[in-house]
Design an enzyme around this catalytic site. Structure first.
Site, mmCIF file in Angstrom:
data_model
loop_
_atom_site.group_PDB
_atom_site.id
_atom_site.type_symbol
_atom_site.label_atom_id
_atom_site.label_comp_id
_atom_site.label_asym_id
_atom_site.label_seq_id
_atom_site.Cartn_x
_atom_site.Cartn_y
_atom_site.Cartn_z
ATOM 1 C CB CYS A 181 -56.122 37.988 27.057
ATOM 2 S SG CYS A 181 -57.209 39.409 26.864
ATOM 3 C CB CYS B 248 -61.050 38.816 25.842
ATOM 4 S SG CYS B 248 -60.048 37.895 24.666
ATOM 5 C CB CYS C 286 -72.852 48.054 27.607
ATOM 6 S SG CYS C 286 -72.490 49.794 27.828
HETATM 7 ZN ZN LIG Z 1 -58.200 39.264 24.740
#
Ligand SMILES: [Zn+2]
Length: 183
Positions: A150, A147, A170
């Site tokens: 974060c 991500c 995946c």
């Molecule tokens: Zn995140």
């Protein structure tokens, strides 16, 4: 990914993708760029999501408190959930998949396909939603992605996905939360 690398990925994509049903994109209904630019059309009104990828940095103890043990293991320890264990693998409703750690939108249902692997799989991402790094945990290097907000580990990206991107993201289902378009 810059344009040169992108072309390299396209050139190295196999002629046929892996088994499973093909996404709408393979039928030539919409381009990848359109899916990326119009991702908000699949976002439920008033949905609780992070509106920017401005970094979210928390102490390890805080992540432990916020996340379930399974989500913590994947997101903060780069663990891998057991194949076939996530209900999101079979999720087919229209909607948006957000990071389970910080609610940043990562994928839409229109970017998902059934890879037959037992993990939720996508052929592209919402623009700027993930970052990548090389992973040498197995003998062969793999491309890990996480991500963009974060830094939580999501999964690995491979070049055996369906046309036209040839990519297969995946993803660990436990690292995602799904927001259906209509609830
Ligand atoms: Zn995140």
């Amino acid at each position: 990914m810059d344009r040169r690398n992108w072309l390299k990925v396209l050139a190295s994509a196999p002629l046929a993708g892996i088994a499973g049903s093909w996404p709408a994109i393979a039928k030539g209904e919409r381009t990848v760029e359109e899916l990326q630019n119009n991702w908000k059309s699949l976002l439920a009104e008033g949905a609780d999501v992070a509106n920017s990828s401005e970094p979210l940095k928390l102490a390890d103890a805080e992540w432990r408190k916020r996340l379930s043990p399974a989500a913590y293991d994947v997101l903060r320890r780069e663990g891998t959930e057991r194949s076939g264990t996530s209900p999101l693998d079979r999720e087919k409703r229209p909607g948006v998949f957000v990071c389970a750690g910080c609610r940043l939108p990562l994928f839409t249902s229109a970017m998902k396909f059934d890879s037959g692997t037992g993990w939720p799989s996508f052929f592209t991402t919402i623009p700027g939603a993930v970052g990548t790094s090389r992973d040498f945990k197995l003998i062969l290097p793999r491309t890990e992605y996480h991500c963009a907000r974060c830094g939580g580990h999501q999964g690995h990206v491979f070049d055996d996905g369906p046309a036209p991107t040839g990519l297969r993201y995946c993803n660990n289902g436990v690292a995602l939360a799904f927001i259906p378009k209509t609830g």
